[in-house]
Motif scaffolding. Structure first.
Motif, PDB file in Angstrom:
ATOM      1  N   UNK A  36       0.848  -1.187   0.000  1.00 29.57           N
ATOM      2  CA  UNK A  36       0.000   0.000   0.000  1.00 29.57           C
ATOM      3  C   UNK A  36       0.887   1.243   0.000  1.00 29.57           C
TER       4      UNK A  36
ATOM      5  N   UNK B  35       0.888   5.620   0.326  1.00 30.92           N
ATOM      6  CA  UNK B  35       0.165   6.757   0.882  1.00 30.92           C
ATOM      7  C   UNK B  35       0.916   8.052   0.597  1.00 30.92           C
TER       8      UNK B  35
ATOM      9  N   UNK C 172       1.047  11.763   2.561  1.00 32.23           N
ATOM     10  CA  UNK C 172       0.658  12.550   3.715  1.00 32.23           C
ATOM     11  C   UNK C 172       1.110  13.985   3.515  1.00 32.23           C
TER      12      UNK C 172
ATOM     13  N   UNK D 117       0.089  15.657  10.811  1.00 26.62           N
ATOM     14  CA  UNK D 117       0.157  14.779   9.652  1.00 26.62           C
ATOM     15  C   UNK D 117      -1.260  14.479   9.156  1.00 26.62           C
TER      16      UNK D 117
ATOM     17  N   UNK E 123       4.774  20.298   3.693  1.00 35.28           N
ATOM     18  CA  UNK E 123       5.654  19.171   3.367  1.00 35.28           C
ATOM     19  C   UNK E 123       4.774  17.996   2.973  1.00 35.28           C
TER      20      UNK E 123
ATOM     21  N   UNK F 150       4.796  13.881   2.237  1.00 37.40           N
ATOM     22  CA  UNK F 150       5.550  12.648   2.444  1.00 37.40           C
ATOM     23  C   UNK F 150       4.872  11.491   1.722  1.00 37.40           C
TER      24      UNK F 150
ATOM     25  N   UNK G  58       3.635   0.752   2.832  1.00 35.75           N
ATOM     26  CA  UNK G  58       3.289  -0.254   3.839  1.00 35.75           C
ATOM     27  C   UNK G  58       3.241  -1.618   3.175  1.00 35.75           C
TER      28      UNK G  58
ATOM     29  N   UNK H  56       3.366  -1.055   9.774  1.00 37.36           N
ATOM     30  CA  UNK H  56       4.176   0.154   9.893  1.00 37.36           C
ATOM     31  C   UNK H  56       4.326   0.830   8.536  1.00 37.36           C
ATOM     32  N   UNK H  57       4.495   2.129   8.559  1.00 36.89           N
ATOM     33  CA  UNK H  57       4.730   2.914   7.351  1.00 36.89           C
ATOM     34  C   UNK H  57       6.197   3.302   7.272  1.00 36.89           C
ATOM     35  N   UNK H  58       6.747   3.182   6.065  1.00 37.21           N
ATOM     36  CA  UNK H  58       8.100   3.646   5.793  1.00 37.21           C
ATOM     37  C   UNK H  58       7.957   4.914   4.961  1.00 37.21           C
ATOM     38  N   UNK H  59       8.562   6.002   5.457  1.00 36.52           N
ATOM     39  CA  UNK H  59       8.375   7.310   4.837  1.00 36.52           C
ATOM     40  C   UNK H  59       9.583   7.717   4.005  1.00 36.52           C
ATOM     41  N   UNK H  60       9.311   8.514   2.975  1.00 36.79           N
ATOM     42  CA  UNK H  60      10.363   9.195   2.261  1.00 36.79           C
ATOM     43  C   UNK H  60      10.803  10.430   3.026  1.00 36.79           C
ATOM     44  N   UNK H  61      11.776  11.149   2.479  1.00 32.72           N
ATOM     45  CA  UNK H  61      12.346  12.306   3.171  1.00 32.72           C
ATOM     46  C   UNK H  61      11.502  13.562   3.015  1.00 32.72           C
ATOM     47  N   UNK H  62      10.525  13.533   2.145  1.00 33.45           N
ATOM     48  CA  UNK H  62       9.604  14.650   2.020  1.00 33.45           C
ATOM     49  C   UNK H  62       9.958  15.629   0.921  1.00 33.45           C
TER      50      UNK H  62
END
Lengths: 115, 117
Positions: free
Chosen positions: B33, B35, B37, B45, B89, B91, B95, B104-110
């Motif tokens: 998945x 996302x 944000x 967020x 910002x 992001x 998932x 858990x979600x793994x985020x990019x640096x934005x």
């Protein structure tokens, strides 16, 4: 819908002092809980997550720890803060069970400055 | 391990124009998945849009839409008719599928989006 209470909103602590950040969740039971840290101008780094009471998974080795004493309570702690612990800490939650496509809900965050 | 990359630290758009924010990810999984944000200056967020990898149709939410290219592992966000309130910002997050019960979600640096009036 879920509501996440996170406190304090702002905290200034000296190096070497202890830390305790608390997060509580309303509106759901048996949630998955998360602590993220956001350094200045950076993305979100997952620190800990919990899928149930007393169950803690650590993503990044460091001097922080987490605990989940109750179903909807998540605590981030440190015995001795480092300068590098400064940042913006976000608590997040998602419903447990078959909620793999549901988003994370976030608290309003705690801005921690270690001096 | 999965990674999420946002190669644009900052983007700028004129009010009422369209802007596209880029996101790429690396995974060996077939089901997952994605996302987007939004984090305004308040730092709250806010979920903008989500996409299930098994769906070929791109997700849309009012002025927000995505271009999901599974083979290229690309997940860009298009904002149409940009408004001043879109400044924030943004992001991108990944998932794993339901087999990973951590959710858990793994985020990019934005990407910081600036909107010019």
């Amino acid at each position: 819908s879920q509501t996440i209470h996170q406190w304090p909103a702002t905290l200034v602590q000296p190096v070497g002092s202890p830390l305790s950040l608390e997060c509580t969740v309303e509106g759901t039971s048996n949630p998955n809980l998360y602590w993220y840290r956001q350094a200045a101008g950076r993305g979100l780094q997952l620190l800990f997550y919990s899928v149930g009471i007393g169950q803690i998974s650590s993503e990044v080795p460091q001097n922080l720890s987490a605990s989940r004493p109750q179903d909807r309570q998540f605590i981030l702690s440190s015995k001795k803060l480092l300068l590098s612990d400064s940042g913006f800490y976000l608590c997040a939650s998602t419903a447990g069970g078959l909620s793999y496509n549901s988003p994370l809900h976030f608290g309003n965050g705690t801005r921690l400055t270690v001096t | 391990a999965q990674t999420v990359t946002q190669s644009q630290p900052e983007m700028s758009v004129q009010e009422a124009e369209t802007v596209t924010l880029s996101c790429t990810y690396d995974t060996s999984e077939s089901d997952y998945y994605l996302f987007w944000y939004k984090q305004p200056p308040s730092r709250q967020m806010i979920l903008v849009i989500r996409q299930e990898a098994y769906k070929q149709q791109n997700a849309t939410e009012n002025r927000f839409s995505v271009n999901f290219q599974k083979a290229a592992k690309s997940f860009s966000l298009k904002i149409s008719d940009s408004q001043l309130g879109d400044a924030a910002m943004y992001f991108c997050a990944y998932r794993s599928d339901w087999m990973d019960s951590s959710y858990k979600l793994i985020f990019g640096s934005g990407t910081r989006l600036l909107v010019r009036p």
